[in-house]
Design a protein around this motif. Sequence first.
Motif, PDB file in Angstrom:
ATOM      1  N   GLU A 120       0.824  -1.208   0.000  1.00 12.35           N
ATOM      2  CA  GLU A 120       0.000   0.000   0.000  1.00 12.35           C
ATOM      3  C   GLU A 120       0.856   1.256   0.000  1.00 12.35           C
ATOM      4  O   GLU A 120       0.518   2.245  -0.651  1.00 12.35           O
ATOM      5  CB  GLU A 120      -0.952  -0.003   1.193  1.00 12.35           C
ATOM      6  N   ILE A 121       1.975   1.240   0.703  1.00  7.47           N
ATOM      7  CA  ILE A 121       2.874   2.400   0.711  1.00  7.47           C
ATOM      8  C   ILE A 121       3.465   2.611  -0.683  1.00  7.47           C
ATOM      9  O   ILE A 121       3.525   3.739  -1.175  1.00  7.47           O
ATOM     10  CB  ILE A 121       3.977   2.221   1.782  1.00  7.47           C
ATOM     11  N   ALA A 122       3.889   1.534  -1.325  1.00  7.25           N
ATOM     12  CA  ALA A 122       4.447   1.646  -2.675  1.00  7.25           C
ATOM     13  C   ALA A 122       3.389   2.145  -3.657  1.00  7.25           C
ATOM     14  O   ALA A 122       3.671   3.010  -4.503  1.00  7.25           O
ATOM     15  CB  ALA A 122       5.009   0.298  -3.132  1.00  7.25           C
ATOM     16  N   ILE A 142      -4.588   7.323   0.997  1.00  4.09           N
ATOM     17  CA  ILE A 142      -4.178   5.917   0.908  1.00  4.09           C
ATOM     18  C   ILE A 142      -2.908   5.699   1.727  1.00  4.09           C
ATOM     19  O   ILE A 142      -2.789   4.714   2.471  1.00  4.09           O
ATOM     20  CB  ILE A 142      -3.961   5.491  -0.561  1.00  4.09           C
ATOM     21  N   LEU A 143      -1.957   6.620   1.625  1.00  5.32           N
ATOM     22  CA  LEU A 143      -0.713   6.500   2.394  1.00  5.32           C
ATOM     23  C   LEU A 143      -0.994   6.549   3.889  1.00  5.32           C
ATOM     24  O   LEU A 143      -0.481   5.723   4.651  1.00  5.32           O
ATOM     25  CB  LEU A 143       0.250   7.625   1.987  1.00  5.32           C
ATOM     26  N   ILE A 168       1.073   9.192  -5.724  1.00  2.00           N
ATOM     27  CA  ILE A 168       1.476  10.549  -5.364  1.00  2.00           C
ATOM     28  C   ILE A 168       2.377  11.122  -6.457  1.00  2.00           C
ATOM     29  O   ILE A 168       2.224  12.269  -6.873  1.00  2.00           O
ATOM     30  CB  ILE A 168       2.178  10.563  -3.984  1.00  2.00           C
ATOM     31  N   GLY A 169       3.300  10.304  -6.941  1.00  2.00           N
ATOM     32  CA  GLY A 169       4.166  10.744  -8.034  1.00  2.00           C
ATOM     33  C   GLY A 169       3.377  11.109  -9.278  1.00  2.00           C
ATOM     34  O   GLY A 169       3.636  12.140  -9.919  1.00  2.00           O
ATOM     35  N   LEU A 183      -4.075  13.714  -5.838  1.00  2.00           N
ATOM     36  CA  LEU A 183      -3.024  13.788  -4.830  1.00  2.00           C
ATOM     37  C   LEU A 183      -3.598  13.607  -3.430  1.00  2.00           C
ATOM     38  O   LEU A 183      -3.032  12.886  -2.607  1.00  2.00           O
ATOM     39  CB  LEU A 183      -2.280  15.118  -4.950  1.00  2.00           C
ATOM     40  N   ALA A 184      -4.741  14.237  -3.160  1.00  2.00           N
ATOM     41  CA  ALA A 184      -5.379  14.096  -1.841  1.00  2.00           C
ATOM     42  C   ALA A 184      -5.777  12.643  -1.588  1.00  2.00           C
ATOM     43  O   ALA A 184      -5.552  12.108  -0.488  1.00  2.00           O
ATOM     44  CB  ALA A 184      -6.596  15.016  -1.744  1.00  2.00           C
TER      45      ALA A 184
END
Length: 166
Positions: free
Chosen positions: A20-22, A69-70, A28-29, A63-64
Amino acid sequence: MTQPVEAEIQERGISRRPVEIATAAILIGLGLIVLWDSYGRGAGWDNGPQNGFFPARVGWLFLAASLFILFQSFRAENKIFVTYAQLGQVVRVLGPLIVFVALIQPLGLYVASAVFILVFMGVIATSRWWSIALTALLVPLACFWIFELQFRVPLPKGPLEAMLGY
């Protein structure tokens, strides 16, 4: 009489949090790329919306959502996302598909399809060799007949088709 206690077998694999972080980092990128491009085109309002106005708004929402998610990835329970056995199944399917896509440019779609069918059915299926060979021959021929001859839709061709005059 006591009953045997079955020990839970913990399968090993990739846990959910790093996945999930990846995923959030990639999203985000992408959101930042959309914003950078939108503001480069002009994201303001000057007697009407500039070229990047609406993409910038979507980029901010994207982005939000990615940041959410992060944030959620750190709060969620860190369970196994995929076991190594399941990941092996994915690789068994993804491997031949990557080879297929890589072979389209040098060999053409039809020859690459025949190679894909041979490899995929050989790796995944438990069919007889003659069934695999027949399928690898007939499916690309049928697709060639349908797309090239009937619909006249040109698809990527390789040296074999060029040698045959197509």
